[in-house]
Motif scaffolding. Structure first.
Motif, PDB file in Angstrom:
ATOM      1  N   ALA A 267      56.086  50.882  50.181  1.00  0.00           N
ATOM      2  CA  ALA A 267      56.982  50.125  51.367  1.00  0.00           C
ATOM      3  C   ALA A 267      57.586  51.163  52.113  1.00  0.00           C
ATOM      4  N   ASP A 268      58.499  52.268  51.319  1.00  0.00           N
ATOM      5  CA  ASP A 268      59.306  52.842  52.307  1.00  0.00           C
ATOM      6  C   ASP A 268      58.483  53.912  53.109  1.00  0.00           C
ATOM      7  N   THR A 269      57.218  54.081  52.583  1.00  0.00           N
ATOM      8  CA  THR A 269      56.355  55.397  53.187  1.00  0.00           C
ATOM      9  C   THR A 269      55.932  54.306  54.564  1.00  0.00           C
ATOM     10  N   MET A 270      55.551  53.118  54.630  1.00  0.00           N
ATOM     11  CA  MET A 270      55.016  52.446  55.720  1.00  0.00           C
ATOM     12  C   MET A 270      56.310  52.057  56.686  1.00  0.00           C
TER      13      MET A 270
ATOM     14  N   VAL B 294      55.952  44.391  62.554  1.00  0.00           N
ATOM     15  CA  VAL B 294      56.327  44.075  61.249  1.00  0.00           C
ATOM     16  C   VAL B 294      54.975  42.900  60.823  1.00  0.00           C
ATOM     17  N   ASP B 295      54.443  42.353  61.928  1.00  0.00           N
ATOM     18  CA  ASP B 295      53.387  41.418  61.497  1.00  0.00           C
ATOM     19  C   ASP B 295      52.092  42.362  60.526  1.00  0.00           C
ATOM     20  N   SER B 296      52.013  43.832  61.025  1.00  0.00           N
ATOM     21  CA  SER B 296      51.091  44.546  60.386  1.00  0.00           C
ATOM     22  C   SER B 296      51.664  44.790  58.727  1.00  0.00           C
ATOM     23  N   PHE B 297      52.617  45.393  58.937  1.00  0.00           N
ATOM     24  CA  PHE B 297      53.404  45.497  57.558  1.00  0.00           C
ATOM     25  C   PHE B 297      53.276  44.370  56.670  1.00  0.00           C
ATOM     26  N   ASP B 298      53.609  43.176  57.033  1.00  0.00           N
ATOM     27  CA  ASP B 298      53.540  42.065  56.231  1.00  0.00           C
ATOM     28  C   ASP B 298      52.266  41.507  55.835  1.00  0.00           C
TER      29      ASP B 298
ATOM     30  N   LEU C 176      56.690  42.415  49.655  1.00  0.00           N
ATOM     31  CA  LEU C 176      57.181  43.885  50.168  1.00  0.00           C
ATOM     32  C   LEU C 176      58.303  43.397  51.234  1.00  0.00           C
ATOM     33  N   ASP C 177      59.468  44.045  51.155  1.00  0.00           N
ATOM     34  CA  ASP C 177      60.616  43.737  52.243  1.00  0.00           C
ATOM     35  C   ASP C 177      60.813  44.887  53.009  1.00  0.00           C
ATOM     36  N   LEU C 178      60.385  44.768  54.104  1.00  0.00           N
ATOM     37  CA  LEU C 178      60.598  45.742  55.244  1.00  0.00           C
ATOM     38  C   LEU C 178      61.994  46.014  55.351  1.00  0.00           C
ATOM     39  N   GLU C 179      62.748  45.112  55.431  1.00  0.00           N
ATOM     40  CA  GLU C 179      64.151  45.088  55.938  1.00  0.00           C
ATOM     41  C   GLU C 179      64.974  45.917  54.887  1.00  0.00           C
TER      42      GLU C 179
END
Length: 332
Positions: free
Chosen positions: A16-19, A36-40, A51-54
């Motif tokens: 998650a940190d890398t992305m 954000v949509d792609s990460f999710d 995974l929590d981007l924030e």
């Protein structure tokens, strides 16, 4: 390219940190909505983990490489390459960060970065030549060297589509109309008829080898509109064992960045067609397959009378859960 779905919280956090570093330019900006949509979508469909981007730490350092095994680092970098293109543009500064990220992860991806650099420099024909060379080895040569006869077929597909007729080949494909509905053979015939395509061997038709691409449409369930082509390409990438990222780069460049990298003779590019849930679900569905139609010694003639639902079950092709348009119904 088989999916890695780790359970270790430390590995998942490192991924998650890398992305997050890619979609925030190392914490220097807010990510765009499509990032954000792609990460999710990666979390939901490929990793199948929360995974929590924030809450991610988007400043890469040595702890990332320490937290992941080599295969997880390579897998994560490939996901980051797709995220890099997700905003719909590429630039030198962000590309330099991506290369630095690979060094931090201690991952060699020279072939992938070479092609990305050509895209950055708009050397699209050079990129297409490289992708064609890989396809010759993977598909025609099945991992070996393509023969002269193979290259002649590739040249026909690239420059002389439909200029030659082959009566025996055409008749063999016309005979598929006599097979029961739902079989692969009958569905191939109906697919060509419904889309107003000429059959292989007919004047104006694609070379016979292109049937594999149409079989991928049929078995995956994706249509032949630009979004469907985008999804079927990345579905192919998911199942592949060699030169995986060719089939991720091409759909993103061709149908999202508007770069003409799919043909030597025509431009069918579009801009802004990335739909992250559909795209990353397509990639994940390919990853879940237990066979690569392109890389493995697979022939449609060996299963021509088999029902396509049986083939989907045998190959572990999972149902589409997003609202991606279906290409073919089994009983149509």
């Amino acid at each position: 390219m088989k999916a890695l779905r780790p359970d270790d919280p430390a590995v998942l956090q490192a991924m998650a940190d890398t992305m997050a570093a890619v979609v925030t330019d190392w914490g220097t900006r807010e990510p765009a909505a499509i990032e954000v949509d792609s990460f999710d979508a990666i979390a939901r469909f490929i990793l199948r983990r929360d995974l929590d981007l924030e809450r991610s730490k988007p400043v890469p350092d040595a702890r990332l490489a320490a937290a992941m095994e080599p295969d997880a680092r390579l897998f994560t970098l490939r996901l980051c390459m797709a995220l890099f293109m997700s905003p719909g543009f590429v630039d030198v500064e962000r590309f330099a960060r991506l290369e630095k990220l690979a060094r931090i992860l201690n991952v060699r991806a020279d072939a992938e970065f070479k092609m990305m650099r050509w895209a950055l420099e708009k050397r699209y024909k050079r990129l297409l030549i490289e992708i064609t060379r890989h396809a010759a080895s993977d598909y025609w040569g099945k991992g070996g060297r393509a023969k002269l006869s193979d290259w002649m077929k590739i040249a026909e597909q690239g420059f002389f589509i439909g200029r030659f007729s082959r009566a025996r080949v055409a008749e063999r494909y016309r005979s598929l109309a006599r097979l029961p509905k739902g079989t692969l053979g009958r569905t191939i015939f109906d697919f060509y008829n419904d889309n107003d395509y000429r059959l292989p061997g007919e004047k104006g038709g694609m070379p016979e080898h292109f049937i594999l691409h149409e079989c991928t449409h049929i078995l995956s369930g994706y249509g032949t509109d630009p979004v469907g082509e985008m999804n079927v390409a990345v579905f192919t990438a998911g199942a592949k064992k060699r030169n995986v990222m060719d089939w991720v780069f091409v759909p993103l460049l061709q149908w999202h960045l508007g770069a003409s990298v799919g043909s030597f003779t025509i431009d069918v590019s579009h801009k802004g067609l990335l739909d992250p849930p559909k795209f990353f679900e397509s990639w994940a569905r390919g990853m879940d397959m237990n066979i690569s139609l392109m890389d493995d010694p697979w022939s449609w003639w060996d299963v021509i009378e088999t029902d396509i639902e049986e083939l989907r079950a045998e190959y572990n092709i999972t149902p589409i859960v997003t609202d991606a348009p279906a290409a073919v119904a089994a009983a149509s």
